[in-house]
Design a protein around this motif. Structure first.
Motif: not given
Length: 119
Positions: A17-23, A3-9, A77-82
């Protein structure tokens, strides 16, 4: 790395922000996916969960109405829209994949992505 997350900041209060997680490396569509967060000095908190098929979601009370979890099983992919982010949302966010098998638990974690909400 499964699992690799991206999109933070860094973002100002009220921002999004929208976080993404690639599996990879496992049968993504068979796993319940969750986002957790941990702020300095605090315990890890379950933020949101989505079932394997995407038909059901659950959220921590602190993020209900502001965050949305979603997944794309075709893309693993899984996402978290914040939205409406607040300083108390500042934390490291990690995604988790979970499947409870007949005789064991299958559990994967990402390394996390930092979200900082500050003016």
């Amino acid at each position: 790395v499964p699992l690799v997350e991206s999109g933070g900041g860094a973002v100002q209060p009220g921002g999004s922000l929208r976080l993404s997680c690639s599996a990879s490396g496992f049968t993504f569509s068979s796993y319940t996916m969750s986002w957790y967060r941990q702020a300095p000095g605090k315990e890890r908190e379950l933020v949101a969960t989505i079932t394997s098929g995407g038909g059901s979601t659950n959220y921590a009370d602190s993020v209900k109405g502001r965050f949305t979890i979603s997944r794309d099983n075709a893309k693993n992919m899984v996402y978290l829209q914040m939205n409406s982010l607040q300083p108390e949302d500042t934390a490291e966010y990690c995604c988790n994949a979970l499947r409870i098998g007949a005789i064991r638990r299958y559990d994967y974690w990402g390394q996390g992505t930092q979200v900082t909400v500050s003016s």
